[in-house]
Each structure stands twice: as C-alpha cells, then as structure tokens.
Scaffold this motif. Structure first.
Motif, PDB file in Angstrom:
ATOM      1  N   GLU A 179       1.121  -1.133   0.186  1.00  0.00           N
ATOM      2  CA  GLU A 179       0.081  -0.397   0.116  1.00  0.00           C
ATOM      3  C   GLU A 179       1.018   1.082   0.128  1.00  0.00           C
ATOM      4  O   GLU A 179       0.844   2.106  -0.531  1.00  0.00           O
ATOM      5  CB  GLU A 179      -0.759   0.119   1.253  1.00  0.00           C
ATOM      6  N   ASN A 180       1.740   0.962   0.966  1.00  0.00           N
ATOM      7  CA  ASN A 180       3.078   2.708   0.675  1.00  0.00           C
ATOM      8  C   ASN A 180       3.370   2.845  -0.831  1.00  0.00           C
ATOM      9  O   ASN A 180       3.678   3.979  -1.021  1.00  0.00           O
ATOM     10  CB  ASN A 180       3.490   1.861   1.721  1.00  0.00           C
ATOM     11  N   ILE A 181       4.075   1.679  -1.030  1.00  0.00           N
ATOM     12  CA  ILE A 181       4.444   1.320  -2.700  1.00  0.00           C
ATOM     13  C   ILE A 181       3.698   1.877  -3.801  1.00  0.00           C
ATOM     14  O   ILE A 181       4.170   3.140  -4.159  1.00  0.00           O
ATOM     15  CB  ILE A 181       5.660   0.238  -3.256  1.00  0.00           C
ATOM     16  N   GLN A 182       2.514   1.928  -3.405  1.00  0.00           N
ATOM     17  CA  GLN A 182       1.594   1.835  -4.335  1.00  0.00           C
ATOM     18  C   GLN A 182       1.088   4.151  -4.091  1.00  0.00           C
ATOM     19  O   GLN A 182       1.053   4.434  -5.256  1.00  0.00           O
ATOM     20  CB  GLN A 182       0.432   1.107  -3.999  1.00  0.00           C
ATOM     21  N   LYS A 214       1.997   6.421  -7.107  1.00  0.00           N
ATOM     22  CA  LYS A 214       0.566   7.129  -7.425  1.00  0.00           C
ATOM     23  C   LYS A 214       0.738   9.113  -7.840  1.00  0.00           C
ATOM     24  O   LYS A 214       1.075   9.432  -8.343  1.00  0.00           O
ATOM     25  CB  LYS A 214      -1.211   6.453  -6.922  1.00  0.00           C
ATOM     26  N   LYS A 215       1.636   9.194  -6.179  1.00  0.00           N
ATOM     27  CA  LYS A 215       1.240   9.973  -5.838  1.00  0.00           C
ATOM     28  C   LYS A 215       2.804  11.227  -6.821  1.00  0.00           C
ATOM     29  O   LYS A 215       2.875  12.227  -7.096  1.00  0.00           O
ATOM     30  CB  LYS A 215       2.021  10.759  -4.205  1.00  0.00           C
ATOM     31  N   GLU A 222       5.805   1.812 -15.702  1.00  0.00           N
ATOM     32  CA  GLU A 222       7.427   2.525 -15.683  1.00  0.00           C
ATOM     33  C   GLU A 222       8.313   2.720 -14.313  1.00  0.00           C
ATOM     34  O   GLU A 222       9.496   2.537 -14.252  1.00  0.00           O
ATOM     35  CB  GLU A 222       6.683   4.360 -15.601  1.00  0.00           C
ATOM     36  N   CYS A 223       7.250   2.701 -13.353  1.00  0.00           N
ATOM     37  CA  CYS A 223       8.103   2.187 -11.684  1.00  0.00           C
ATOM     38  C   CYS A 223       8.563   0.740 -12.213  1.00  0.00           C
ATOM     39  O   CYS A 223      10.311   1.026 -11.697  1.00  0.00           O
ATOM     40  CB  CYS A 223       6.721   2.305 -10.456  1.00  0.00           C
ATOM     41  N   ALA A 224       8.046  -0.060 -12.413  1.00  0.00           N
ATOM     42  CA  ALA A 224       8.988  -1.702 -12.870  1.00  0.00           C
ATOM     43  C   ALA A 224      10.411  -1.277 -13.470  1.00  0.00           C
ATOM     44  O   ALA A 224      10.978  -1.983 -13.558  1.00  0.00           O
ATOM     45  CB  ALA A 224       8.139  -2.425 -13.166  1.00  0.00           C
ATOM     46  N   LYS A 225       9.657  -0.829 -14.654  1.00  0.00           N
ATOM     47  CA  LYS A 225      10.883  -1.096 -15.633  1.00  0.00           C
ATOM     48  C   LYS A 225      12.264  -0.386 -15.113  1.00  0.00           C
ATOM     49  O   LYS A 225      13.384  -0.540 -15.107  1.00  0.00           O
ATOM     50  CB  LYS A 225      10.286  -0.146 -16.396  1.00  0.00           C
ATOM     51  N   ARG A 226      11.623   0.987 -13.856  1.00  0.00           N
ATOM     52  CA  ARG A 226      13.503   2.208 -13.713  1.00  0.00           C
ATOM     53  C   ARG A 226      13.264   0.520 -12.355  1.00  0.00           C
ATOM     54  O   ARG A 226      14.782   0.853 -11.853  1.00  0.00           O
ATOM     55  CB  ARG A 226      13.070   3.715 -13.408  1.00  0.00           C
ATOM     56  N   VAL A 277      14.082   4.237  -6.788  1.00  0.00           N
ATOM     57  CA  VAL A 277      12.742   4.575  -8.387  1.00  0.00           C
ATOM     58  C   VAL A 277      12.351   6.095  -7.675  1.00  0.00           C
ATOM     59  O   VAL A 277      12.007   6.531  -8.367  1.00  0.00           O
ATOM     60  CB  VAL A 277      11.590   3.561  -8.931  1.00  0.00           C
ATOM     61  N   LEU A 278      11.567   5.617  -6.848  1.00  0.00           N
ATOM     62  CA  LEU A 278      10.172   6.613  -5.747  1.00  0.00           C
ATOM     63  C   LEU A 278      11.411   7.592  -5.391  1.00  0.00           C
ATOM     64  O   LEU A 278      10.758   8.300  -4.661  1.00  0.00           O
ATOM     65  CB  LEU A 278       9.359   5.957  -4.634  1.00  0.00           C
ATOM     66  N   GLY A 279      12.479   7.506  -4.798  1.00  0.00           N
ATOM     67  CA  GLY A 279      13.678   8.570  -3.988  1.00  0.00           C
ATOM     68  C   GLY A 279      12.599   8.559  -2.587  1.00  0.00           C
ATOM     69  O   GLY A 279      12.643   9.878  -2.463  1.00  0.00           O
ATOM     70  N   VAL A 280      12.268   7.804  -1.953  1.00  0.00           N
ATOM     71  CA  VAL A 280      12.396   7.921  -0.611  1.00  0.00           C
ATOM     72  C   VAL A 280      13.364   7.154   0.018  1.00  0.00           C
ATOM     73  O   VAL A 280      13.805   6.175  -0.638  1.00  0.00           O
ATOM     74  CB  VAL A 280      10.589   7.731  -0.467  1.00  0.00           C
TER      75      VAL A 280
END
Length: 115
Positions: A4-7, A11-12, A19-23, A53-56
């Motif tokens: 849930e956190n990843i999703q 999305k945010k 794209e997220c999976a590819k990166r 990828v998410l920069g977190v």
C-alpha cells in the motif's frame, strides 16, 4: 502495508506501475503482486530498488520508525559502541540500518499474522 505504501507513493509521484517496475528493473507483475499484498515478503534488494526509483527512504516504504526512535538513549549509545568495537566503518552503517529495518518489518508482519 508495504504494498500500500509503494502504491500510494508511486501514484503520488505520477508513475505508472509499468514505468516504476521498468526503472526498478523488476517485472511489472512482481511489483503488482507486492502492491496488492500477494507477495508479502519481497527481498531487501527489491525494496531498495523501488525506494530508489520512488526517491524515498527505505523506512518510508516499510512504514517504520528509525533506529534512533526505537532505542532509548543509553541502549543507542551501547549499540553504537558495539558497532564501533566490531570494526564496522561509519560509511557502512547505512547498509546495516536497512537490514535492521527490514527485519523489524518482517517481525511486525509475523506478529500481525499471529493476532
């Protein structure tokens, strides 16, 4: 919880699942399974890739507190002394923090399953 956190973060940030999976260099179906909590035990490496990828921070995806917040002051000082005495260099600490947070997340998940 981690899915849930990843999703939510993905999305945010305006990233599609593809794209997220590819990166992150993982399959779209694998990431989808994590997000839908079908895979509740992704590896540290996978979580690290997705976090990058998410920069977190890794802990943001796990939804955990930092090690500093978990240990009382005297225990924290003892922990640092033990690390220093063991020969671990300061530059290596981030790697170990990541593992500690991952183990904590797994333990929380196991405890939730028991209740």
């Amino acid at each position: 919880m981690i899915g849930e956190n990843i999703q939510h973060i993905r999305k945010k940030k305006g990233l599609s699942l593809s794209e997220c999976a590819k990166r992150a260099n993982i399959s779209k179906s694998y990431l989808s399974n994590i997000e839908r909590n079908l895979n509740q035990n992704p590896s540290v490496q996978i979580i690290g890739k997705v976090a990058m990828v998410l920069g977190v921070d890794f802990r943001t995806l796990l939804g955990t507190k930092s090690v500093e917040e978990l240990l009382p002051e005297n225990e924290w000082l003892d922990f640092v002394k033990e690390l220093k005495d063991s020969g671990i260099e300061k530059e290596q600490l981030q790697e170990y923090k990541t593992v500690i947070e991952f183990v904590k997340w797994q333990n929380e998940k196991i405890n939730k399953e028991r209740t």
